[in-house]
Design an enzyme around this catalytic site. Sequence first.
Site: not given
Length: 324
Positions: A147-149, A176, A189, A192, A211
């Site tokens: 995803y990131d790359e 986010n 998150v 969930n 985090q």
Amino acid sequence: MSASIRILVTGGAGFLGSHLCERLVGKGHDVICVDNFFTSQKTNVAHLLAHPNFELVRHDITHPLFLEVDEIYNLACPASPGHYQYNPIKTMKTSVLGAINMLGLARRCGAKILQASTSEVYGDPEVHPQTESYRGCVNPVGPRACYDEGKRAAETLFMDYHRRNKIDIRIVRIFNTYGPRMHPYDGRVVSNFIRQALRGEDITVFGDGSQTRSFCYRDDLVEGIVRMMNGASDFIGPVNIGNPGEFTIRELAELVIEFTGSKSKIIECPLPVDDPTRRRPDITLAQKHLGWEPKVALREGLIKTIEWFRSIRLEDYRAPTPNF
Ligand code: NAD
Ligand code: UDP
């Protein structure tokens, strides 16, 4: 109202895409929503189907598409870690081949095109808050790299089509974002925690919950990307769109418990590999060039999102199909 134009929204049946379609149809534009329904379902846009300005096309953007449009919002891509890691090679294809196909379409039609990029291009950032000039700290071989790359490569393609072919582009780095119509089983998150709290299940904090993330309400986000699409042609981005309010994941769990009145307990689960330790957008550029900043605080947005989760039937949703 600006003149009516033809707008393609890829990933238009998804969480953000469906709100964007609603908004563009509401402004009188002709909207073509293209989606393969990998992480969404038709119910997200069912209320738009009868509208004369709305058209729904099942199509996978890893294949070329021939349409006549004036603007393209390229949102098609699985977005939550669980969804994008489900078939990582497909995620990379969607990001890269999808970008090439949509840029090719933009070139052929002379359309303006906006890319939904992500704060994940910053990886696990050493610079805080993240400014657009920060080049990021991404593990190219880890489980998030598809995803990131993929999104980083898509940004490269957008810039190269712009420099070589003079395509009118915009790049938005989305932080986010949450709100009604998130997929309840996307594993993110916010979804969930709310789902767990409403069912009285344990709330699964990964790691010790120290985090951080910065959560943007979906209406603020959609406003930001629409402003970017319609902004000055000499401000192509990348621009951060997100809410600078920063919370630890444990704080988020506590807020969800408070607002749902749940008796759920918070439990600690293993921290996923390469989980970024902190994330907060510097939105100076968006403020300066777009006059944009978020208006909905986390508390207010969470309450609206919880109301929506209370109103849905979980059995109407499914995880991504294993045959995809
Ligand atoms: P989502 O999963 O709800 O929406 C993505 C949509 O794209 C879904 O409808 C899915 O079926 C569709 N799709 C996936 N692959 C496709 C393909 N190959 N061809 C056609 N359609 C395809 O996720 P979202 O949160 O609405 O995210 C929308 C965009 O915003 C994504 O590009 C995502 O990377 C980006 N983004 C979102 C967030 C966030 O927090 N929501 C953060 C950063 C970036
Ligand atoms: N997270 C968590 N419990 C969950 C789901 C996620 O503690 O049930 C954490 C996850 O480890 C990350 C943060 O919440 O630190 C945000 O995760 P999400 O998948 O929503 O998005 P990300 O920003 O990691 O792409």
